[in-house]
Scaffold this active site. Structure first.
Site, short mmCIF file in Angstrom:
data_model
loop_
_atom_site.label_atom_id
_atom_site.label_comp_id
_atom_site.label_asym_id
_atom_site.label_seq_id
_atom_site.Cartn_x
_atom_site.Cartn_y
_atom_site.Cartn_z
N LYS A 1 0.88 4.75 6.79
CA LYS A 1 0.28 5.58 5.75
C LYS A 1 0.95 6.95 5.76
CE LYS A 1 -2.86 2.40 4.94
NZ LYS A 1 -2.79 1.55 3.72
N SER B 1 0.80 -1.23 0.00
CA SER B 1 0.00 0.00 0.00
C SER B 1 0.83 1.27 0.00
CB SER B 1 -0.95 0.01 1.21
OG SER B 1 -0.24 0.18 2.41
#
Length: 238
Positions: A122, A77
């Site tokens: 993230k 990701s």
């Protein structure tokens, strides 16, 4: 490691013949510390070597608990920057003592109650008070009215987002996205959930500072310049 200074030999010619050498007194504190270490080493299998290893392990445990800790990247990701299997060193003191996450920081956080069980990594796109919109006429994410060019770190071929959103980030929370937008479950996927996909700052474990393994991919992780021109959120004070 012996921490006592080694005594120098006295000038034998200045000592009267037949006199006995008088040992220099040692302070009670130093004597008790060395006696305790010696007794502990005698008690442990392996003696002093085992004691040294235990002290080193205790130091590493305290260091990883309170200062910095390596985390393994479990998914793609955050590609292209962070690859599956990379180990990143996370600075746990980065947001202590009044410091706050900045736009562009890569953070590791506990996703329990927001994203799901486990830790996530993230990039911060919006902090408290920021107005984050997708997208402008050129398909770029807009923060506080300023379009952000994320091409330097987005996964090649990915658009900034195929999901439309228009959110104001509540104080004390973060709006986070993965760099591999087409392969990332992030704030966009939880917009309709309790909390609106925002990550509480209190759940942030720390800031990813560097890739430390594998050595061929080791590098420092710097905050990109893409967010440098984003104005402060309305009502924010510098």
């Amino acid at each position: 490691m012996d921490t006592e200074a080694q005594p120098t030999e006295r000038d034998r010619s200045s000592r009267p013949s037949g006199s006995e050498e008088i040992p220099e007194p040692e302070g009670p504190g130093g004597r008790s510390r060395f006696a305790l270490a010696a007794r502990t080493a005698d008690w442990l299998p392996g003696g002093g070597i085992s004691l040294t290893l235990l002290v080193c392990l205790l130091f590493l445990l305290l260091f990883s608990t309170f200062v910095a800790q390596p985390f393994q990247i479990p998914s793609g990701s955050m590609e292209r920057g962070l690859r599956i299997g990379d180990r990143v060193l996370v600075n746990k003191l980065a947001y202590r003592f009044g410091a706050e996450p900045h736009r562009g920081d890569i953070v590791v956080f506990d996703g329990t109650g927001t994203f799901g069980h486990g830790d996530y990594v993230k990039r911060v796109v919006g902090a408290g008070g920021d107005h984050v919109v997708c997208c402008d006429r050129e398909g770029r994410i807009e923060v506080n009215g300023r379009s952000v060019d994320e091409s330097a770190f987005l996964y090649p071929g990915d658009s900034p987002s195929t999901v439309r959103f228009d959110v104001v980030v509540p104080d004390g929370t973060l709006f986070v996205l993965g760099d591999h937008r087409s392969d990332s479950s992030d704030s966009r996927d939880h917009l309709g959930s309790p909390g609106g996909g925002m990550v509480p700052v209190d759940d942030v474990i720390g800031r990813a500072e560097a890739i430390v393994w594998p050595l061929g991919h080791a590098t420092r992780l710097r905050r990109p310049d893409a967010y440098a021109r984003v104005p402060a959120a309305e009502g924010a004070h510098g």
